[in-house]
Design an enzyme around this catalytic site. Sequence first.
Site, PDB file in Angstrom:
ATOM      1  N   GLY A 271      38.543  46.819  37.352  1.00 30.23           N
ATOM      2  CA  GLY A 271      38.318  45.770  38.333  1.00 30.23           C
ATOM      3  C   GLY A 271      37.465  44.629  37.813  1.00 30.23           C
TER       4      GLY A 271
ATOM      5  N   HIS B  30      41.991  45.861  40.771  1.00 28.56           N
ATOM      6  CA  HIS B  30      41.608  44.888  41.789  1.00 28.56           C
ATOM      7  C   HIS B  30      40.737  43.765  41.222  1.00 28.56           C
ATOM      8  CE1 HIS B  30      37.489  46.563  42.049  1.00 28.56           C
ATOM      9  NE2 HIS B  30      38.081  47.728  41.864  1.00 28.56           N
ATOM     10  N   ASP B  31      41.043  42.553  41.667  1.00 25.81           N
ATOM     11  CA  ASP B  31      40.254  41.351  41.384  1.00 25.81           C
ATOM     12  C   ASP B  31      40.296  40.925  39.920  1.00 25.81           C
ATOM     13  OD1 ASP B  31      39.121  41.154  44.150  1.00 25.81           O
ATOM     14  OD2 ASP B  31      38.212  43.052  43.567  1.00 25.81           O
TER      15      ASP B  31
END
Length: 261
Positions: free
Chosen positions: A140, A122-123
């Site tokens: 992340g 994520h991200d």
Amino acid sequence: MSAQIHPSAVVEDGAQIGEECVIGPFCHIGPKVVLGRGVTLRSHVVITGQTTVGDDTTIFSFAVIGEVPQDLKFKGEETRLEIGKRNRIREHVTMNAGTDGGGGVTRVGDDGLFMAGCHVAHDAQVGDRVILVNNSALAGHCIIEDDVIVGGLSGVHQFVRIGRGAIIGAVTMVTNDVIPYGLVQAPRGVLDGLNLVGLKRKGVSRADITALRAAFQMLAQGEGAFAERAKRLGEETQSDYVREIVEFILGDSDRHFLTPG
């Protein structure tokens, strides 16, 4: 109308399928997915969430793209995954959507190669022409700049930045930022030199390579703290490649740097 969709594939209402896409057997495409022109999905590919896949990207069997982040803070908020053009995403690759706390979007650039079993968390912000070798993983919030290679079975710690043109050797854990054009290897990630092979393949001039080697020596052995050496280097150099390293070191970072041994 020019897309080819196998009868066993599930394409949910609302999905946008570009011209000349090929969707193979037993694929599952969610209702908020957007596929660009000429995207090819082999068999058993899952694409879900608010995911955009750029033109002429090929995704191989059993990849899962756009699933929710593996983050206990995630509470189901609307976040996205954006994948650029002409990527090759091999078998069993996973790429997750973003989180509110990390900006809400995971991005992958153009012309990347993501070999079997890789993970993009994520991200993460991944640049163009990036290669992740088999079973490597980005945690992340990582920032991976253009032309980076991450070796097989390697892991990159959350919030780490890897500068343009750097190379990470196989079976390496990277816990701190890596300067542009750096060479990192060993189990606990040691900055062991410059990616000279990559620089030569790119056609970088002999003068710039010489300047980069001198800059690396100064960063390794100069007086003062690492940031002080970088600042002094920026005042003295005439090479744009060296300036890029200096700007990277003096930029914002959530981690320490791998420094030359």
